[in-house]
Design an enzyme around this catalytic site. Sequence first.
Site: not given
Length: 508
Positions: A54, A81-82, A166, A168, A224, A364
């Site tokens: 964050g 991280c944060y 990170h 990710e 969708d 998606k």
Amino acid sequence: MNERIVIVDFGGQYNQLIARRVREAGVFCELLPRTSSVEKIKGKVLSGIILTGGPDSVMGENARKAIPQIFELGVPILGICYGMQYIAHEFKGVIGRGKKREYGRTTAYFTEHPLFEGLDDNTVWMNHNDSVFELPSGFESIAHTDNCAVAAFANEEKKIYGFQFHPEVNQCKNGTRMIKNFLKNICNLKCDWKIENFTEELIASIVEQVGDGRVIAGLSGGVDSSVASALVHRAIGDRLTCIFVDHGLLRKNEAEEVLAFYAKEFGLNIKHVDAKKRFLDKLKGVTDPETKRKIIGEEFVRVFEEEALMLGGADFLLQGTIYSDVIESGHHGSAVIKSHHNVGGLPKNISFKGLLEPLRTLFKDEVRQLGEALGIPHELVWRQPFPGPGLAIRVKGEVTEERLEIVRESDAILREEVAKAGLEHDIWQYFTVFTGVQSVGVKGDERSYDYCVAVRAVNSSDAMTVEWAHLPYELLMRVSERIIGEIESVNRVVYDITAKPPGTIEWE
Ligand code: XMP
């Protein structure tokens, strides 16, 4: 579902990527606002918690906090991280600000730990100002870099862990493996979640929410709303009525094609409503993009309400809202990029008992996989996305019939040429934009002062980040020549070469 990870959102830029990674690793997860209640976090199953990065400093006065009970839920926690600094702060460690921000790729030195099992690369990706200077009691450092003594920590007794880097992002070479290690080795999960297996669960929760009520769906022909309608149809059968609203903002021949398709392929109950005039009347004189979106969202709902009344009442309005709509409409307290009409663009006062949004937590590509699992034909599932507000957000400035005609015709030319080039299924989304710009040119032997049309073509997997597509020059040339040759009031065509971020896909 018997395994579920909750990702607590502290407002970081890569939060949805964490969700992607966890799902790719085979565990269902939800990204929840940090202020969510304990009940919401616990849900029916809770296997572990991830605290995201964050923008705040935990030392700041208004630093974001999660609810304190998250540390008492008895499941493993991983702070990123944060998220890591937040854990250190809550457990009375010391956080400090380094001399300079550590940003980008760096080498980490890992201890032997189940979180780091099977790594074949030491590259991690850092983006931080603050660091853990002193570990809280019960925690030990399990990784460091040249600049950061505590690049990862662990409290084995409490099963609380933290990564300063990170895992990710793609640049962290073995990040996906580390996330999987957290899920498998720390949370002891099977990691066997697949979207196909999720179908029955989604259907069961629709049955539970709707009870013996009736549902009205806005069917646009897009992926969708089609998948959402097919799913709800499976759950409640004929208690679902689909309304196809022709708001006059559709692509060329779209209404006819979509209706023919649904009539042939599905047993869905569909009503076609011609609402062209009322939408255009409402949009008269409106130039601001957000106002356009809100007007269209409101008018959609009013049409559905009227239709519901004519049908003798409906309890729920079905929306094909997906995860990127939720995230980008500022659901988590992050910035509102644009009010995707099926989230932020809806009016507050609607006369339905509730909204039904069964795809709300899916990305998606997951929606597409679900569509395939439901037996929706491939060509529909892989259709390019089309926004609810339609061509109105591809016309800069006021929406008029003349301008719509320019986008409709140029879009049809582009689609035709892309199909001729055999690239229909290779480009994620492509369309044209009425830019509103006029420029000087020569047409025939005359000076012209006509409109400029932009061509946009992008590749993506989930609309959250996109690259502009490298269309062949020959194709661009044909498209440009045809648009200028066939549309009277256009004398210039430009190609949009903007990625997202910093751009967005649509211009408005
Ligand atoms: P942006 O322009 O935000 O678009 O990068 C991301 C994706 O969402 C589509 N889009 C919408 N879809 N309602 C929708 O159902 C909307 O209001 C809306 N606005 C944008 C856009 O076409 C792209 O695929």
